[in-house]
Design a protein around this motif. Structure first.
Motif, PDB file in Angstrom:
ATOM      1  N   VAL A   1     -52.563  88.406 -31.167  1.00  0.00           N
ATOM      2  CA  VAL A   1     -52.268  86.979 -31.007  1.00  0.00           C
ATOM      3  C   VAL A   1     -52.534  86.287 -32.343  1.00  0.00           C
ATOM      4  O   VAL A   1     -53.683  86.227 -32.798  1.00  0.00           O
ATOM      5  N   LEU A   2     -51.474  85.789 -32.949  1.00  0.00           N
ATOM      6  CA  LEU A   2     -51.594  85.065 -34.211  1.00  0.00           C
ATOM      7  C   LEU A   2     -51.884  83.597 -33.934  1.00  0.00           C
ATOM      8  O   LEU A   2     -51.237  82.957 -33.104  1.00  0.00           O
ATOM      9  N   LEU A   3     -52.875  83.080 -34.629  1.00  0.00           N
ATOM     10  CA  LEU A   3     -53.225  81.666 -34.526  1.00  0.00           C
ATOM     11  C   LEU A   3     -52.859  80.976 -35.826  1.00  0.00           C
ATOM     12  O   LEU A   3     -53.246  81.419 -36.909  1.00  0.00           O
ATOM     13  N   TRP A   4     -52.109  79.894 -35.689  1.00  0.00           N
ATOM     14  CA  TRP A   4     -51.738  79.094 -36.847  1.00  0.00           C
ATOM     15  C   TRP A   4     -52.799  78.043 -37.088  1.00  0.00           C
ATOM     16  O   TRP A   4     -53.392  77.502 -36.148  1.00  0.00           O
ATOM     17  N   VAL A   5     -53.020  77.721 -38.352  1.00  0.00           N
ATOM     18  CA  VAL A   5     -53.973  76.666 -38.718  1.00  0.00           C
ATOM     19  C   VAL A   5     -53.184  75.428 -39.155  1.00  0.00           C
ATOM     20  O   VAL A   5     -52.235  75.531 -39.935  1.00  0.00           O
ATOM     21  N   PHE A   6     -53.604  74.297 -38.615  1.00  0.00           N
ATOM     22  CA  PHE A   6     -53.056  72.994 -39.001  1.00  0.00           C
ATOM     23  C   PHE A   6     -54.205  72.175 -39.579  1.00  0.00           C
ATOM     24  O   PHE A   6     -55.338  72.291 -39.126  1.00  0.00           O
ATOM     25  N   ARG A   7     -53.885  71.321 -40.550  1.00  0.00           N
ATOM     26  CA  ARG A   7     -54.933  70.535 -41.213  1.00  0.00           C
ATOM     27  C   ARG A   7     -54.405  69.142 -41.517  1.00  0.00           C
ATOM     28  O   ARG A   7     -53.260  68.975 -41.921  1.00  0.00           O
ATOM     29  N   LEU A   8     -55.260  68.161 -41.327  1.00  0.00           N
ATOM     30  CA  LEU A   8     -54.970  66.783 -41.697  1.00  0.00           C
ATOM     31  C   LEU A   8     -56.034  66.363 -42.696  1.00  0.00           C
ATOM     32  O   LEU A   8     -57.230  66.383 -42.390  1.00  0.00           O
ATOM     33  N   GLU A   9     -55.593  66.009 -43.897  1.00  0.00           N
ATOM     34  CA  GLU A   9     -56.520  65.564 -44.941  1.00  0.00           C
ATOM     35  C   GLU A   9     -56.405  64.057 -45.056  1.00  0.00           C
ATOM     36  O   GLU A   9     -55.329  63.488 -44.957  1.00  0.00           O
ATOM     37  N   PHE A  10     -57.560  63.404 -45.261  1.00  0.00           N
ATOM     38  CA  PHE A  10     -57.540  61.952 -45.464  1.00  0.00           C
ATOM     39  C   PHE A  10     -58.477  61.553 -46.581  1.00  0.00           C
ATOM     40  O   PHE A  10     -59.113  62.342 -47.176  1.00  0.00           O
TER      41      PHE A  10
END
Length: 164
Positions: free
Chosen positions: A155-164
């Motif tokens: 099971v591949l997990l994608w990483v999402f990121r929000l920078e502020f």
């Protein structure tokens, strides 16, 4: 939409457990006997080692999410300066009405209020397309170099990121 977003209290744990279980099962992400369901349902352990938050509508818990930081037991991907959120669940009875979006927005507001935090990270399985669309619409971007596989599973997990 009028939602109250707050840290969960012990009196909320059964509601968090139900909402999380029902959301994951109704989405077909896991079978009821999958080992990860036990992790999702152990709200007491989560609350002891991370921050469990709830969203209430008309005094009923309708969503839950877990917040964690780099180095904490529930953190899978957070690095220094990031808040990681996990186990976002919305009661299936009200899904599609904007509650998930409202919860993620509140997580963003909360993260921005923490002086040591400059970004938010989340992992999402490749098959969770609705979640991907939500995150991207709120400014999260894929970080493919941080993607990872669930240990012992394909099971591949994608990483999402929000920078502020």
């Amino acid at each position: 939409m009028s939602l109250t977003f707050r840290p969960a209290a012990p009196a909320d744990y059964d509601h968090v457990r139900r909402v999380t279980r029902d959301a994951y099962l109704s989405a077909g992400h896991f079978a009821a006997d999958h080992p990860y369901m036990g992790v999702l349902e152990d709200v007491e352990h989560r609350a002891e080692h991370a921050e469990v938050w709830v969203a209430e509508k008309s005094d009923a818990v309708v969503a839950a999410v877990t917040l964690t930081f780099a180095g904490q037991p529930y953190s899978e991907i957070a690095v220094d300066g990031e808040l990681e959120f996990r186990m976002l669940a919305v009661d299936p009875a009200i899904q599609g009405g904007g509650v998930g979006r409202a919860v993620v927005r509140r997580v963003i507001e909360h993260a921005r209020s923490l002086p040591e935090i400059g970004a938010i990270s989340i992992t999402s399985a490749t098959f969770m397309e609705r979640a991907h669309a939500l995150y991207e619409s709120l400014g999260f971007r894929r970080v493919p170099e941080r993607d990872w596989y669930v240990p012992g599973e394909d099971v591949l997990l994608w990483v999402f990121r929000l920078e502020f």
